[in-house]
Scaffold this active site. Structure first.
Site, PDB file in Angstrom:
ATOM      1  N   GLY A  64       0.811  -1.218   0.000  1.00 39.71           N
ATOM      2  CA  GLY A  64       0.000   0.000   0.000  1.00 39.71           C
ATOM      3  C   GLY A  64       0.844   1.267   0.000  1.00 39.71           C
ATOM      4  N   GLY A 119      -0.432   4.293   0.264  1.00 41.15           N
ATOM      5  CA  GLY A 119      -1.287   5.372   0.775  1.00 41.15           C
ATOM      6  C   GLY A 119      -0.513   6.178   1.815  1.00 41.15           C
ATOM      7  N   PHE A 120      -1.245   6.799   2.719  1.00 43.04           N
ATOM      8  CA  PHE A 120      -0.583   7.689   3.686  1.00 43.04           C
ATOM      9  C   PHE A 120       0.367   6.922   4.598  1.00 43.04           C
ATOM     10  CE2 PHE A 120      -4.080  10.277   2.259  1.00 43.04           C
ATOM     11  CZ  PHE A 120      -3.525  11.533   2.219  1.00 43.04           C
ATOM     12  N   VAL A 156      -1.709  -7.361  -4.394  1.00 39.55           N
ATOM     13  CA  VAL A 156      -1.393  -8.451  -3.475  1.00 39.55           C
ATOM     14  C   VAL A 156      -2.639  -9.301  -3.284  1.00 39.55           C
ATOM     15  CG1 VAL A 156      -0.718  -9.041  -1.121  1.00 39.55           C
ATOM     16  CG2 VAL A 156       0.444  -7.186  -2.339  1.00 39.55           C
ATOM     17  N   GLU A 190     -19.426  16.676   2.887  1.00 39.36           N
ATOM     18  CA  GLU A 190     -18.606  17.451   1.945  1.00 39.36           C
ATOM     19  C   GLU A 190     -19.096  17.244   0.514  1.00 39.36           C
ATOM     20  OE1 GLU A 190     -14.493  18.278   4.225  1.00 39.36           O
ATOM     21  OE2 GLU A 190     -14.413  16.594   2.857  1.00 39.36           O
ATOM     22  N   ALA A 249      -6.071  10.694   7.642  1.00 37.79           N
ATOM     23  CA  ALA A 249      -4.752  10.699   7.016  1.00 37.79           C
ATOM     24  C   ALA A 249      -3.609  10.966   8.013  1.00 37.79           C
ATOM     25  CB  ALA A 249      -4.745  11.717   5.876  1.00 37.79           C
TER      26      ALA A 249
END
Ligand SMILES: Cc1cc2nc3c(=O)[nH]c(=O)nc-3n(C[C@H](O)[C@H](O)[C@H](O)COP(=O)(O)OP(=O)(O)OC[C@H]3O[C@@H](n4cnc5c(N)ncnc54)[C@H](O)[C@@H]3O)c2cc1C
Length: 451
Positions: free
Chosen positions: A15, A17-18, A84, A176, A322
């Site tokens: 991953g 990501g963050f 994966v 949002e 995050a």
């Protein structure tokens, strides 16, 4: 005791990501580690602005950046695009859809979460989630295409369905998205159509609990609701969805809502890869790691980010945001470096006992409610309205500068955002015309009577 000339430790990170990216960054150019970062996409995605891609304010590349490019100067990091499929903790291997096998000394599973449907698989087929770039593009395509179809159809009942957007989930994503949809439809597109009256489009935010944004204080939640109402969003609290059918939502009270755009923002489920680690997971598939972020029973496998459910060493809840993922990724990199250092000292045998424990630093949270309005909660500081929106804008511009190398492109976005001219409203892959609107009658060239 390992000597300083030991072979580099193989660290596999699943991953980009963050969490995964931060761990790789922090291990970059430390020759004691040979890092392989595997992601099924070739980009790191700034998910907090996905709703802007969904509502045509930003184009997809604006909020994503090539992982390979971000890590181009990290000589000890290999970036691979592979999905994966399985993990074997016993054999210390990870297998990819490409047929490749990756061996690790240390593994970080940071594959994040996906939209969750509480086990109702068919709900996924009948609604749109917002978790990836393609999800955001699908929502944008759906909203814009439905308006085009509404402009074409002479069937009033069908037009009504096409002009109803239902967003399920009153958390930050739903709120949002609802605010940005209202801006798009009631401000930016308002003079673009001739046959339909876009002010008649119904935008409905559906939430099971009595308040939206439940992690905020009641006054902030009330503020958000009243802002959304002013923007033309109907906020339905206390409405529990019992089924999601094609073009229709059913509720516990027996009522239903017809809509050709149902957006699901009501839950997440951890990456299914958590199931391969042989440890207990919660109902959303998340793992509760040890306080050092390793998994129970295996000190060489770590988890981080959205696929965890934990409290930190001070018993503070770690939310799925995050900054938490980034802090976890950094913590694991620091721990690994310290562990290798300890191996060269007399404390080598106690290296696992001496591991640092994870402490989450809460940097606060913010949600934007349409243009010019936001709410911010950071410790005892609470802001709402324009000042909160300015704070939101500055923070996101700072993040985006890291994403978009050209300040000029960024300023272009800021300009079109501020003057309400979303530039990304082109439908690149229109739906097939013969199947999108089975009730389409021959086109009446005249403008419809208002319905
Ligand atoms: C619409 C939306 C709005 C949000 N807004 C905010 C906000 O305003 N503020 C905030 O702080 N947080 C926000 N979040 C939450 C935040 O984005 C997440 O908490 C954060 O992205 C989690 O980071 P992560 O590293 O755990 O996972 P992710 O960032 O999701 O990264 C996971 C990575 O793993 C990869 N991957 C998954 N499965 C596999 C596999 N099988 N093989 C290989 N690679 C795989 C994915 O491609 C992805 O790159 C928002 C999230 C969403 C969806």
């Amino acid at each position: 005791m390992a000597s300083s000339t030991s072979a580099p430790r193989k660290v596999v990170i699943i991953g980009g990501g963050f969490a995964g990216l931060e761990c790789a960054r922090k291990l970059a150019n430390d020759e004691r580690f040979e890092v392989t970062l595997i992601d099924r996409t070739n980009h790191h995605l700034f998910q907090p602005l996905l709703y802007q891609v969904a509502t045509a304010s930003l184009a997809a590349p604006d909020i994503a950046r090539s992982i390979r490019q971000i890590l181009e100067n990290a000589r000890n990091v290999t970036v691979l695009m592979d999905q994966v499929k399985s993990i074997s903790p016993e054999e210390k291997t990870v297998s990819g859809a490409s047929g490749s096998t990756y061996h690790f000394d240390y593994l970080l599973l940071a594959a994040g979460a996906k939209t969750g449907f509480f086990g109702n698989d068919h709900w996924e087929d009948n609604s749109l989630g917002l978790k990836s770039l393609s999800d955001a593009q699908d929502i944008r395509r759906k909203i814009l295409s439905n308006l085009e179809r509404a402009e074409l159809t002479t069937d009033y009942a069908e037009r009504e369905k096409l002009m109803t957007i239902a967003i399920v989930g009153g958390g930050p994503t739903g709120v949002e998205l609802a605010g940005a949809c209202a801006d798009l439809i009631h401000r930016s597109l308002k003079s673009n159509f001739r046959r339909i009256d876009t002010s008649k489009l119904r935008l409905i935010l559906i939430e099971n609990s009595p308040k939206i944004l439940e992690h905020y204080d009641a006054d902030q939640s009330d503020y958000a609701k009243s802002r959304l109402t002013t923007l033309g969003v109907e906020v339905w609290n206390g409405m529990m969805v019992t089924d999601v059918l094609p073009g229709k939502l059913e509720f516990k009270d027996g009522s239903h809502l017809n809509s050709r755009a149902i957006i699901w923002a009501a839950g997440i489920a951890a990456s299914p890869l958590t199931k391969h680690l042989g440890v207990e997971t919660d109902r959303a598939g998340r793992i509760k790691p040890n306080l050092d972020l390793s998994i129970p029973g295996n000190p060489n496998i770590f988890v981080a980010g959205d696929l965890t459910n934990m409290r930190d060493k001070d018993d503070q809840f770690v939310p799925g945001v995050a900054p938490a993922a980034t802090q976890m990724g950094a913590h694991i990199a620091k721990l690994l470096k310290e562990e290798l250092r300890l191996e060269t000292t007399k404390f080598a045998d106690r290296k696992h006992d001496l591991r640092p424990l994870f402490k989450y630093t809460d940097k606060g949270m913010m949600a934007i409610i349409g243009k010019n309005h936001a709410i911010v909660k950071a410790g005892s500081i609470k802001l709402h309205g324009f000042i909160a929106w300015i704070a939101w804008l500055l923070i996101h511009i700072l993040f985006l500068i890291g994403f978009r190398n050209k300040l000029s492109v960024l300023l272009g976005w800021a300009y079109s955002y501020i003057v309400n001219k979303p530039e990304a409203r082109i439908i690149v892959h229109p739906p097939a015309f013969d199947s999108i609107n089975p009730v389409l009658k021959s086109v009446d060239q005249s403008r419809p009577q208002s319905s």
